[in-house]
Scaffold this active site. Structure first.
Site, PDB file in Angstrom:
ATOM      1  N   LYS A 189      18.347  26.150   1.300  1.00 38.65           N
ATOM      2  CA  LYS A 189      18.741  25.619  -0.003  1.00 38.65           C
ATOM      3  C   LYS A 189      20.203  25.988  -0.230  1.00 38.65           C
ATOM      4  O   LYS A 189      20.507  27.119  -0.600  1.00 38.65           O
ATOM      5  CB  LYS A 189      17.856  26.204  -1.098  1.00 38.65           C
TER       6      LYS A 189
ATOM      7  N   ASP B 216      15.739  50.638  -4.301  1.00 40.13           N
ATOM      8  CA  ASP B 216      16.493  51.809  -4.777  1.00 40.13           C
ATOM      9  C   ASP B 216      17.701  51.436  -5.621  1.00 40.13           C
ATOM     10  O   ASP B 216      18.607  52.251  -5.810  1.00 40.13           O
ATOM     11  CB  ASP B 216      16.952  52.682  -3.594  1.00 40.13           C
TER      12      ASP B 216
ATOM     13  N   HIS C 198      14.169  24.528   5.647  1.00 38.49           N
ATOM     14  CA  HIS C 198      13.783  24.939   4.296  1.00 38.49           C
ATOM     15  C   HIS C 198      14.964  25.549   3.531  1.00 38.49           C
ATOM     16  O   HIS C 198      14.802  26.057   2.422  1.00 38.49           O
ATOM     17  CB  HIS C 198      12.634  25.953   4.390  1.00 38.49           C
TER      18      HIS C 198
ATOM     19  N   LYS D   7      12.703  34.376  -5.469  1.00 37.29           N
ATOM     20  CA  LYS D   7      12.334  35.325  -4.415  1.00 37.29           C
ATOM     21  C   LYS D   7      13.427  36.375  -4.358  1.00 37.29           C
ATOM     22  O   LYS D   7      14.470  36.163  -3.727  1.00 37.29           O
ATOM     23  CB  LYS D   7      12.203  34.631  -3.054  1.00 37.29           C
TER      24      LYS D   7
ATOM     25  N   ASP E 185      33.801  21.676  -1.041  1.00 34.12           N
ATOM     26  CA  ASP E 185      35.084  21.889  -0.357  1.00 34.12           C
ATOM     27  C   ASP E 185      34.986  23.171   0.477  1.00 34.12           C
ATOM     28  O   ASP E 185      33.977  23.407   1.122  1.00 34.12           O
ATOM     29  CB  ASP E 185      36.222  21.940  -1.376  1.00 34.12           C
TER      30      ASP E 185
ATOM     31  N   HIS F 121       9.615  30.421  -9.021  1.00 35.52           N
ATOM     32  CA  HIS F 121       9.992  30.128  -7.642  1.00 35.52           C
ATOM     33  C   HIS F 121      11.042  31.104  -7.117  1.00 35.52           C
ATOM     34  O   HIS F 121      11.552  30.946  -6.004  1.00 35.52           O
ATOM     35  CB  HIS F 121      10.523  28.686  -7.588  1.00 35.52           C
TER      36      HIS F 121
END
Length: 401
Positions: free
Chosen positions: A321, A153, A319, A148, A326, A146
């Site tokens: 995440k 370079d 979507h 990404k 704090d 999962h």
């Protein structure tokens, strides 16, 4: 009667096989998984929250690549933006730039053989990760890569929630606009992303490139943002999230498309609330998968009773995440706050310890809260037979949602 007995026996055998397959497969995975996290690094960060802006920047950096482009995605679709992505990679490969593309086998199931062949003919190198394979067919079908990440370079890295498909650039009317958080990173930590890509490339393409120093250039600027990367698999993420929650003294903010915590994490959230920590959770108003919303309700219901604030994002699909503890730590990465990410998927998250960046992120979250509707306990407790049925089913299969 004989037919019923035979059919019942076959069903029991299939269930037994699935249970044994999953348990043995998980045991093997646990024994093979190694714990990895980087030391504290320094870099410079940009954050993208809209797909069109992200991919305009991302595709431009690909166009300007001089030496190598290394890309790992969970999902690449078969649509206009995916074809533009493949075209760019083929053009760079023909220019002599090294291109390596690693895609999850099931997440990118729409990628056709012809597209892979065309990439290879242009000179790009390609591999699928996490194929379904013997001896544990069912377990291997559940464990997805999962992550990404992209490295260009050895100087520019990308990490976050966006995949490649039309919904991510607001061209799917049912999920538009798409709201997500994705990082662009420069500085010394790009080398760590590069190393993580090469680890996965070695596992799935069978080519060990970790000793190739050309992939690890000396960064021109170190950068000021303190952070570290935490790649996880096979249950490692659960412990990381628990440690984050335990650090909270004043507030916890969680943004996730799927709120399905493990029992241990949910216990820690409840304990944090009991010691006076405020808890704010943002989830989508509209779900993109069957039963994931209903699976979250039993947890949200209990947290609402304890005084937590829950917001359902209504300006498109949420979507993102993230976890903010704090004003000291924020987590942005590829992992959802669900049991699939906790126990099955390969994920990679970035913990950021920079007050200025955390302030920027909290401003973004506050904007998302303004685009949300607060969920109430009365709404969740209102009698609804269909929802109750869905919650019951979702509870039984929450591990796989």
């Amino acid at each position: 009667m004989n037919f019923v007995l035979i059919l019942s026996g076959l069903v029991l055998l299939i269930i037994l096989w699935l249970v044994i397959d999953f348990r043995l497969g998980r045991r093997k995975h646990l024994s093979a998984a190694s714990k990895m996290e980087t030391n504290i690094l320094h870099g410079s960060f940009e954050i993208f929250t809209h797909g069109k802006e992200l991919f305009h920047d991302y595709f431009q950096e690909i166009r300007e690549a001089k030496r190598h482009i290394h890309v790992l995605f969970y999902i690449v679709k078969d649509d206009a933006i995916s074809q533009e992505f493949f075209t760019l990679l083929k053009e760079k490969a023909r220019e002599g730039v090294e291109v390596r593309l690693l895609l999850d086998r099931l997440g990118s199931w729409k990628v056709k053989r012809a597209a892979v062949t065309a990439l290879k003919e242009a000179g790009a190198q390609f591999a699928f990760s996490n194929r379904i394979k013997l001896p544990f067919l069912f377990y291997s079908a559940q464990v997805r890569n999962h992550r990404k990440i992209s490295i260009i370079d050895g100087k520019i890295g990308y990490l976050g929630g966006y995949n490649i498909g039309k919904e991510y650039i607001d061209e799917d009317s049912s999920l538009s606009p798409w709201r997500d958080y994705h990082l662009k990173i420069t500085g010394e930590s790009v080398n760590s992303l590069q190393s993580e890509f090469l680890i996965d490339w070695n596992e799935y393409a069978g080519e060990n490139l970790q000793d190739h120093h050309v992939y690890f250039p000396e960064p021109a600027l170190k950068g000021a943002v303190r952070h570290q990367f935490l790649p996880t698999e096979a249950g490692q993420l659960e412990k990381n999230f628990i440690r984050l929650i335990q650090k909270a003294e004043h507030s916890i903010m969680i943004g996730t498309p799927y709120f399905i915590p493990s029992a241990a994490i949910f216990t820690e959230l409840q304990e944090a609330r009991r010691r006076g920590v405020s808890i704010t959770i943002i989830v989508p108003f509209t779900a993109d998968h069957l039963l994931v919303q209903e699976a979250s309700f039993r947890y949200l219901r209990q947290l609402l009773k304890m005084g937590a604030a829950v917001y359902q994002y209504k300006n498109g699909f949420y979507h993102a995440k993230t976890i903010v503890i704090d004003d000291n730590i924020c987590d942005i990465g590829t992992a959802n706050f669900d049991q699939r990410s906790l126990f099955l998927n390969k994920e990679i998250n970035c913990y950021i310890y920079d007050p200025d960046f955390i302030g920027r992120l909290k401003d973004i979250i506050e904007k998302d809260i303004l685009d949300s509707e607060q969920l109430t306990l009365a709404a969740l407790n209102k009698p609804n037979t269909l929802r109750t049925t869905k919650e019951t089913i979702a509870r039984a299969i929450a591990y796989f949602l």
